[in-house]
Design an enzyme around this catalytic site. Sequence first.
Site, PDB file in Angstrom:
ATOM      1  N   ASP A   1       0.851  -1.194   0.000  1.00  0.00           N
ATOM      2  CA  ASP A   1       0.000   0.000   0.000  1.00  0.00           C
ATOM      3  C   ASP A   1       0.894   1.254   0.000  1.00  0.00           C
ATOM      4  O   ASP A   1       2.095   1.164   0.325  1.00  0.00           O
ATOM      5  CB  ASP A   1      -0.891  -0.065   1.259  1.00  0.00           C
TER       6      ASP A   1
ATOM      7  N   GLY B   1     -11.991   3.269   2.900  1.00  0.00           N
ATOM      8  CA  GLY B   1     -13.224   2.474   2.938  1.00  0.00           C
ATOM      9  C   GLY B   1     -13.927   2.470   4.294  1.00  0.00           C
ATOM     10  O   GLY B   1     -15.153   2.387   4.348  1.00  0.00           O
TER      11      GLY B   1
HETATM   12  P1  13P Z   1      -9.364   3.346   5.920  1.00  0.00           P
HETATM   13  O1  13P Z   1      -8.344   3.243   7.027  1.00  0.00           O
HETATM   14  O2  13P Z   1     -10.221   4.551   6.040  1.00  0.00           O
HETATM   15  O3  13P Z   1     -10.163   2.092   5.795  1.00  0.00           O
HETATM   16  O4  13P Z   1      -8.560   3.561   4.559  1.00  0.00           O
HETATM   17  C1  13P Z   1      -7.725   2.526   4.112  1.00  0.00           C
HETATM   18  C2  13P Z   1      -6.936   2.899   2.906  1.00  0.00           C
HETATM   19  O5  13P Z   1      -7.377   3.618   2.038  1.00  0.00           O
HETATM   20  C3  13P Z   1      -5.594   2.304   2.817  1.00  0.00           C
HETATM   21  O6  13P Z   1      -4.886   2.734   1.700  1.00  0.00           O
END
Ligand code: 13P
Length: 286
Positions: free
Chosen positions: A82, A209
């Site tokens: 990520d 999300g």
């Molecule tokens: P959240 O922590 O709001 O679920 O977002 C996750 C995200 O976008 C990780 O890249």
Amino acid sequence: MTTGATREMVGAAFAGRYAIPAFNVFDDFSMRAVLQAAAELDSPVIIQVSVKTVRSLGAAYLRALFLARAREVSVPAALHLDHCPERAVITAALEAGFDSLLFDASDRSYDAALVETREVVEQARGFGAAVESEIEGIRGVEDGVGSEEEGGRYSVSRVGRFVAATGVDFFAPAIGTAHGRYSAAPRLSPERINALVEATGIPQVLHGGTGLAAVDFADLVGRGCAKVNVSTAIKEGYLRGGYGELRNAAEKDHWDPPRFFAAATEAATEAARTHIRMLGSAGKAA
Ligand code: 13P
């Protein structure tokens, strides 16, 4: 399980207008928690880790752990890095065998982002890995990466040119969502997803999300968000589940780590189940 399939999984979801859940994990138990939810609901799943987690556990260890755990379930799963602005960490993840990564160039100028993203795509292709691109800052800090302010947005035609020039597989736009819990209802720009799909032809990635309503997920997924990131809900579930067990342990003065991890894992699994159901990916594991 089948691995190495981020592009195929997200491509099928894009065509079928559902989304692949991409859950952030940080240890063996959280990884097993989300794989368990995916297996129960027959959903393909992306397991993703932050740069912070790669630093803490190591890319090779995370890949080996992923392969060991994904082998235990029968649904398609992929391992993704990520938000990564650091080229050295990207190289480490690719060398370890990660299936895909997000090159986060939102701290670069458009021109610098374009040159570097093109290089990252070329490098990733050599490893058979897919590349998600971010050039507009999405609000909120994810494991130390990002900012509390949303960065500027580019015009849709500029994003279209960027995607064509770099060859990225997925694009993560700023549409008003944020990492972490929402203190107020987000002001979303869903029509931007349609315009970006039209201009780029590639799947869009929804960040932030946690805390979005089921109706927002349905709307955004229907417009072309085919990978949806969920992190905070998994972490909160895990720690709240564990905390409940810690209170129990304190009451009884009986300290049993496996009970702590079992409670944490089950709560994280439940958070993952909830999101899989909202994203329409249940039953889509071919
Ligand atoms: P959240 O922590 O709001 O679920 O977002 C996750 C995200 O976008 C990780 O890249």
